[in-house]
Design an enzyme around this catalytic site. Structure first.
Site, PDB file in Angstrom:
ATOM      1  N   TYR A  78      -9.766   6.818  -2.276  1.00 48.28           N
ATOM      2  CA  TYR A  78     -10.159   5.707  -3.150  1.00 48.28           C
ATOM      3  C   TYR A  78     -11.353   4.938  -2.589  1.00 48.28           C
ATOM      4  CZ  TYR A  78      -6.354   6.269  -6.456  1.00 48.28           C
ATOM      5  OH  TYR A  78      -5.528   6.760  -7.443  1.00 48.28           O
ATOM      6  N   ARG A  81     -14.464   6.864  -3.540  1.00 47.61           N
ATOM      7  CA  ARG A  81     -14.742   6.666  -4.962  1.00 47.61           C
ATOM      8  C   ARG A  81     -15.296   5.275  -5.223  1.00 47.61           C
ATOM      9  NH1 ARG A  81      -9.500   8.119  -8.217  1.00 47.61           N
ATOM     10  NH2 ARG A  81     -10.890   7.773 -10.000  1.00 47.61           N
ATOM     11  N   HIS A 133      -6.424   1.937 -17.715  1.00 50.92           N
ATOM     12  CA  HIS A 133      -5.842   2.391 -16.451  1.00 50.92           C
ATOM     13  C   HIS A 133      -6.240   1.496 -15.281  1.00 50.92           C
ATOM     14  CE1 HIS A 133      -5.321   6.792 -18.071  1.00 50.92           C
ATOM     15  NE2 HIS A 133      -4.465   5.937 -18.592  1.00 50.92           N
ATOM     16  N   CYS A 141      -1.599  -6.094  -4.014  1.00 55.09           N
ATOM     17  CA  CYS A 141      -0.721  -5.762  -2.891  1.00 55.09           C
ATOM     18  C   CYS A 141      -0.029  -4.441  -3.180  1.00 55.09           C
ATOM     19  CB  CYS A 141       0.315  -6.865  -2.698  1.00 55.09           C
ATOM     20  SG  CYS A 141       1.470  -6.559  -1.323  1.00 55.09           S
ATOM     21  N   CYS A 146       3.414 -10.154  -4.855  1.00 56.93           N
ATOM     22  CA  CYS A 146       3.065 -11.258  -5.746  1.00 56.93           C
ATOM     23  C   CYS A 146       2.252 -10.692  -6.910  1.00 56.93           C
ATOM     24  CB  CYS A 146       2.262 -12.322  -4.994  1.00 56.93           C
ATOM     25  SG  CYS A 146       0.678 -11.707  -4.370  1.00 56.93           S
ATOM     26  N   CYS A 173      -3.535  -7.708   1.639  1.00 60.02           N
ATOM     27  CA  CYS A 173      -3.055  -8.704   0.689  1.00 60.02           C
ATOM     28  C   CYS A 173      -3.176 -10.087   1.316  1.00 60.02           C
ATOM     29  CB  CYS A 173      -1.604  -8.419   0.323  1.00 60.02           C
ATOM     30  SG  CYS A 173      -0.829  -9.724  -0.682  1.00 60.02           S
ATOM     31  N   CYS A 176       0.631 -11.674   1.892  1.00 57.04           N
ATOM     32  CA  CYS A 176       1.620 -11.206   2.870  1.00 57.04           C
ATOM     33  C   CYS A 176       1.022 -10.393   4.003  1.00 57.04           C
ATOM     34  CB  CYS A 176       2.708 -10.390   2.168  1.00 57.04           C
ATOM     35  SG  CYS A 176       2.153  -8.747   1.611  1.00 57.04           S
TER      36      CYS A 176
END
Length: 278
Positions: A78, A81, A133, A141, A146, A173, A176
């Site tokens: 990812y 990309r 999408h 997260c 959350c 995140c 957290c």
């Protein structure tokens, strides 16, 4: 050839009469901008040989489980990309679509299954794009702990491309501290946060309600995941389906033109210009 010529003539007539342009798009629209089309694992493995060597298919890597099992590999995929999509230069076809829509009272709205943000990069307003999408340019997260969705701006992935592995820091995140993931709907994904996309779809629904003479231009949407094709057909009967491999459509829903997105849009624009004298 005669059928194609008739389809172009019909498309031009619909474009001239319309007061709103619905653009629906799958992965095929990005090919002319140099983006890979992951049609089956063969396309994925050509772009990411390390995944091919490990026999990791698209459903396995585009899966929330990959962030738990091997986050460096998941973010290698990812992250690469994300960098690719940030650098892409949208092709001329996007400009043609915008120019057509400027003649229409209600302009254009886009619904796409692509997560690359190419329409916004090409100049379509954020408020007029629905990404069913999600978007790789936004994060959430991995848990999620959350409901927060935030921009990926500021995250600069450092990727070992031959190995398809993130070697830099993970995005985190802010609530957290866990690893973040793209706000993208993956396979078998119960953790995707849909609020951003839900708001986009609501805006699209309101826009559709304002249009009385709608024309739909569908680009590069295949049958393997027919989400976009079905959506287009629900908003017939003036659907112009442009597809290099699968242009077929029920004549009661619209017309099909076989060809790539850019070449077909250029040809249609030429015919449209001749018909309107602009």
């Amino acid at each position: 050839m005669k059928e194609q010529h008739q389809a172009v003539e019909q498309a031009v007539a619909w474009l001239r009469e319309a007061d709103g342009l619905l653009v629906t798009a799958g992965a095929g629209i990005g090919v002319d901008s140099g983006l890979p089309d992951f049609r089956g694992n063969e396309g994925l493995w050509r772009a990411y040989p390390a995944l091919g060597a490990a026999r990791i298919g698209f459903e396995a890597i585009a899966n929330p489980a990959s962030f738990a099992d091997d986050p460096a590999l998941a973010w290698g995929f990812y992250g690469h990309r994300l960098k690719l999509y940030r650098d892409v230069v949208p092709h001329q076809g996007f400009t043609i679509l915008q120019r057509w829509s400027q003649r229409m009272r209600h302009g254009a709205f886009v619904r796409t299954s692509n997560v690359d943000g190419q329409f916004q990069r090409a100049g379509f307003p954020e408020r007029s794009v629905a990404e069913c999408h999600g978007s790789i340019h936004h994060l959430q997260c991995v848990s999620p702990c959350c409901p927060s969705i935030w921009s990926a701006t500021g995250f600069e992935p450092i990727v070992d491309e031959p190995a398809c592995r993130l070697v830099g820091a993970y995005p985190r995140c802010p609530a957290c501290g866990a690893i973040a993931r793209p706000n993208v709907l993956m396979f078998y994904d119960a953790a995707w946060l849909s609020q951003r996309t839900d708001a986009q779809e609501e805006r699209l629904h309101r826009w559709l309600g304002s249009v009385s003479r709608l024309v739909t231009v569908e680009l590069g949407a295949g049958t393997t995941l027919p989400t976009i094709r079905r959506f287009s057909e629900r908003h017939g009967p003036r659907v112009i389906r442009i597809n290099a491999r699968e242009p077929q459509i029920d004549p009661a829903k619209g017309i099909g033109i076989q060809g790539g997105a850019l070449a077909t849009l250029v040809a249609l624009d030429h015919a449209f210009t001749q018909a309107t004298g602009t």
